[in-house]
Design an enzyme around this catalytic site. Structure first.
Site, mmCIF file in Angstrom:
data_model
loop_
_atom_site.group_PDB
_atom_site.id
_atom_site.type_symbol
_atom_site.label_atom_id
_atom_site.label_comp_id
_atom_site.label_asym_id
_atom_site.label_seq_id
_atom_site.Cartn_x
_atom_site.Cartn_y
_atom_site.Cartn_z
ATOM 1 N N SER A 13 0.808 -1.208 -0.102
ATOM 2 C CA SER A 13 0.112 -0.031 0.054
ATOM 3 C C SER A 13 0.856 1.095 0.208
ATOM 4 O O SER A 13 2.156 1.076 0.002
ATOM 5 C CB SER A 13 -1.029 -0.155 1.262
ATOM 6 O OG SER A 13 -0.327 -0.114 2.395
ATOM 7 N N GLY A 16 1.190 5.400 -4.067
ATOM 8 C CA GLY A 16 0.938 6.486 -4.719
ATOM 9 C C GLY A 16 -0.057 6.194 -5.882
ATOM 10 O O GLY A 16 -0.137 6.971 -7.037
ATOM 11 N N ASP A 148 -5.533 -8.478 -0.985
ATOM 12 C CA ASP A 148 -6.330 -8.247 0.260
ATOM 13 C C ASP A 148 -7.923 -8.778 0.325
ATOM 14 O O ASP A 148 -8.557 -8.606 -0.511
ATOM 15 C CB ASP A 148 -6.528 -6.699 0.655
ATOM 16 C CG ASP A 148 -5.099 -6.212 0.767
ATOM 17 O OD1 ASP A 148 -4.269 -6.810 0.995
ATOM 18 O OD2 ASP A 148 -5.116 -4.808 0.927
ATOM 19 N N LYS A 190 9.523 -9.490 -10.175
ATOM 20 C CA LYS A 190 8.844 -10.337 -9.620
ATOM 21 C C LYS A 190 7.604 -10.391 -8.936
ATOM 22 O O LYS A 190 6.658 -10.703 -9.156
ATOM 23 C CB LYS A 190 9.704 -11.552 -8.970
ATOM 24 C CG LYS A 190 9.179 -12.759 -8.488
ATOM 25 C CD LYS A 190 8.893 -13.724 -9.975
ATOM 26 C CE LYS A 190 10.236 -14.284 -10.626
ATOM 27 N NZ LYS A 190 9.957 -14.885 -11.760
ATOM 28 N N CYS A 384 -9.735 26.220 13.185
ATOM 29 C CA CYS A 384 -10.716 25.392 13.781
ATOM 30 C C CYS A 384 -10.410 25.504 15.349
ATOM 31 O O CYS A 384 -10.571 26.417 15.849
ATOM 32 C CB CYS A 384 -10.885 24.035 13.221
ATOM 33 S SG CYS A 384 -12.302 22.929 13.592
ATOM 34 N N LEU A 387 -8.310 28.511 16.311
ATOM 35 C CA LEU A 387 -9.261 29.541 16.938
ATOM 36 C C LEU A 387 -9.757 29.508 18.236
ATOM 37 O O LEU A 387 -9.577 30.466 19.017
ATOM 38 C CB LEU A 387 -10.512 29.633 15.799
ATOM 39 C CG LEU A 387 -11.567 30.694 16.315
ATOM 40 C CD1 LEU A 387 -12.134 31.568 15.101
ATOM 41 C CD2 LEU A 387 -12.757 30.184 17.280
ATOM 42 N N GLN A 388 -10.132 28.305 18.468
ATOM 43 C CA GLN A 388 -10.514 28.102 19.851
ATOM 44 C C GLN A 388 -9.553 28.343 20.917
ATOM 45 O O GLN A 388 -9.736 28.856 22.131
ATOM 46 C CB GLN A 388 -11.151 26.595 20.097
ATOM 47 C CG GLN A 388 -12.585 26.571 18.973
ATOM 48 C CD GLN A 388 -12.959 25.254 19.177
ATOM 49 O OE1 GLN A 388 -12.705 24.289 19.914
ATOM 50 N NE2 GLN A 388 -13.832 25.051 18.293
ATOM 51 N N HIS A 512 -12.099 25.574 7.803
ATOM 52 C CA HIS A 512 -10.933 24.815 7.501
ATOM 53 C C HIS A 512 -10.533 25.315 5.941
ATOM 54 O O HIS A 512 -10.921 24.487 5.057
ATOM 55 C CB HIS A 512 -10.910 23.263 7.500
ATOM 56 C CG HIS A 512 -10.781 22.662 8.573
ATOM 57 N ND1 HIS A 512 -9.867 21.935 9.346
ATOM 58 C CD2 HIS A 512 -11.862 22.334 9.658
ATOM 59 C CE1 HIS A 512 -9.999 21.785 10.402
ATOM 60 N NE2 HIS A 512 -11.371 21.844 10.722
ATOM 61 N N GLU A 514 -8.054 25.213 4.247
ATOM 62 C CA GLU A 514 -7.041 24.615 3.584
ATOM 63 C C GLU A 514 -7.571 23.546 2.450
ATOM 64 O O GLU A 514 -6.899 23.232 1.747
ATOM 65 C CB GLU A 514 -5.969 23.990 4.507
ATOM 66 C CG GLU A 514 -6.744 22.683 5.378
ATOM 67 C CD GLU A 514 -7.180 23.016 6.751
ATOM 68 O OE1 GLU A 514 -7.672 22.086 7.475
ATOM 69 O OE2 GLU A 514 -7.574 24.277 6.720
#
Length: 549
Positions: A13, A16, A148, A190, A384, A387-388, A512, A514
């Site tokens: 896993s 990419g 899997d 392989k 988020c 800020l708090q 958020h 971003e």
């Protein structure tokens, strides 16, 4: 007729697959096709929202409020499209919907089985995104690794779907590891042979193989893979490590990857226009080549896994490139930060960012970071939870509210300046029950937020249960905290900041931003935060820091 591309992974896993899929999406979009992307995850969680970021990295939030796999963030940044809840589904979601239908008697007393019921439900998800978006091409990444046990139903559904849809309208791309063995001084094929054999044993012959490696996979090796895996030589592509993930589209395009995919699907290859993308990557490399760096310190709690803050890091890089500057981004563990070591840890910071998060661990370190940013006038961006903690710190040190905190951390604190949102009071389930997705925010005139957005109403994505307690709003603003963003009904504080005559740039958002940053269009708050950090580093006024043309 919508064309479908399925991307599977082999050997290990985290190869990419998502970047390969997203890069192909970008290349096809550049050729004028409407591209949509989808991630099918075989785990039993209904969605990633209840998982620790240590499990799968950040939880990415879509415009319509779905908590999704972080690969959707890559998809959005590469193809520049806002995805929806239809772009991510799991085994858990499939089983949840089937069990609900079975309880309602929808199957007329029949036995509910993996085949055909689970596979039919998976295929319906493939069709749903096609029908709802009208895309020319849908690219679906299958999570996990071929072999899997939890992914077998998905592979069977893909096999059935290709047969039903038609060979000419579906293709399979298999991304596989080609490891370099240092003792032998060569890469080995392989593992890929075995991976493709596993895939073929399940009824699927890949059309293309993408070889992932940290070394070049030359033509002879690719020809060997083609021979053993029964694909054409010009359908095996090399995808060795690039300097940046944003270089992968060009690396694949140079080999004719997207052209061969168009040929396989009988799509008009058209003339592609990747100029904007290549302008960005050129600017990125020029910025990264600078010896001089602007230091951004991100104070969080999941710092052992950078993917936990993937969108934050990418938004900072996008902003740095916009100004032609090299960003040195370092993750700081809030749990290990205190007044005793804050100078040592954050002393060289040109900008301090506190991102989102949940739980008590590391909170006092984040408060400490906000205090340093405020008192020493270091540019600060709170996201988020950021800020708090900024509000808690301001309440404690400026408003004379000792111990001010959030009821999330200290339920019986004397000054609960952050409290549970009223509509969350009776919520008991954890999954998908927060305030999620895009919400409107009225931007207050004459603020840094207005300067950043240049719009009176903006939409940003949210993921939270707690908010600024309105019982303390007047006391906070009287002491100098400026509210620069509010929900349209003015009930929810969306953004706060310090006045410019008090601090050069101190802004925090409950949302958020971003998640909506793009390589060539950085999120406005991130862009202005980075501008202020560059100005601090270079000893100039932030308005003198101009973006590249």
């Amino acid at each position: 007729m919508t064309k479908h591309i399925f991307v599977t992974g082999g050997v290990v896993s985290s190869l990419g697959k998502g970047i390969t899929a997203a890069s192909l999406g970008r290349l096809l979009k550049a050729r004028g096709y409407k591209v949509m992307m989808q991630k099918a995850d075989p785990y039993l969680n209904v969605d990633p929202g209840t998982m620790s970021p240590f499990q799968h990295g950040e939880v990415f939030v879509t415009e319509d409020g779905y908590e999704s796999d972080l690969d959707l963030g890559h998809y959005e940044r590469f193809i520049d499209e806002n995805l929806t809840r239809n772009s991510n589904f799991t085994t858990g979601a499939i089983y949840q919907s089937l069990i609900a239908r079975e309880r309602q008697g929808d199957f007329l007393g029949g036995t509910v089985q993996v085949i055909p019921h689970v596979t039919n439900a998976i295929k319906e998800r493939f069709r749903r995104i096609e029908e709802q978006t009208g895309a020319d091409v849908v690219i679906t990444e299958l999570g996990g690794t071929i072999g899997d046990i939890e992914g077998q139903a998905f592979v069977e559904a893909i096999r059935q779907f290709r047969k039903e849809k038609g060979y000419e309208d579906c293709c399979i791309i298999h991304v596989s590891l080609v490891p370099y063995i240092a003792a032998a001084h060569e890469v080995k094929t392989k593992p890929t042979q075995h991976s493709v054999r596993e895939l073929r044993s399940m009824g699927i012959q890949p059309d293309f193989i993408v070889c992932r490696s940290d070394h070049e996979v030359d033509a002879d090796i690719r020809a060997k893979i083609a021979s053993f895996c029964d694909v054409e030589c010009d359908c095996v592509f090399e995808n060795s490590d690039c300097p940046s993930i944003y270089d992968v589209p060009a690396h694949l395009a140079e080999q004719g990857f997207d052209r061969k995919v168009c040929e396989r699907l009988s799509l008009d290859p058209r003339t592609g226009d990747m100029s904007r993308w290549y302008d960005f990557t050129s600017a990125m490399h020029a910025a990264n080549a600078r010896a001089d760096v602007t230091r951004i310190r991100v104070v969080g709690k999941y710092t052992q896994l950078p993917d936990a803050y993937l969108s934050v890091i990418e938004a900072l890089h996008h902003s740095g490139v916009a100004f032609g500057r090299h960003m040195d981004i370092e993750l700081v563990d809030g749990e290990e930060l205190s007044e005793d070591n804050v100078e040592e840890v954050l002393g060289d910071a040109d900008g301090i960012l506190v991102p989102g998060g949940f739980g008590l661990r590391g909170i006092e370190g984040k408060v400490c970071a906000a205090r340093r940013a405020r008192t020493l006038k270091v540019p600060y961006l709170g996201i988020c939870l950021g800020l708090q903690v900024a509000v808690c710190e301001f309440a404690r040190d400026v408003c004379d509210m000792p111990g001010a905190s959030s009821t999330e951390f200290v339920p019986d604190c004397a000054y609960p300046v952050i409290d549970l949102m009223p509509d969350q009071a009776d919520v008991t389930d954890k999954g998908g029950t927060m305030r999620l997705g895009a919400y409107p925010c009225k931007v207050v005139t004459g603020t840094l937020a207005e300067e950043a957005y240049a719009e009176p109403l903006v939409y940003e994505r949210h993921r939270h249960r707690y908010e600024v307690n309105n019982a303390f709003r007047d006391r906070l603003t009287a002491a100098g905290l400026k509210i620069s963003g509010l929900s349209p009904d003015e009930r929810l504080v969306e953004m706060v900041e310090l006045p410019e005559d008090v601090h050069p740039w101190f802004v925090a958002s409950q949302a958020h931003p971003e998640f909506k940053s793009r390589p060539d269009r950085p999120a406005p708050l991130f862009r202005e935060f980075v501008r202020a950090a560059i100005a601090r580093h270079e000893g100039c006024d932030r308005h003198e820091v101009t973006a590249l043309a």
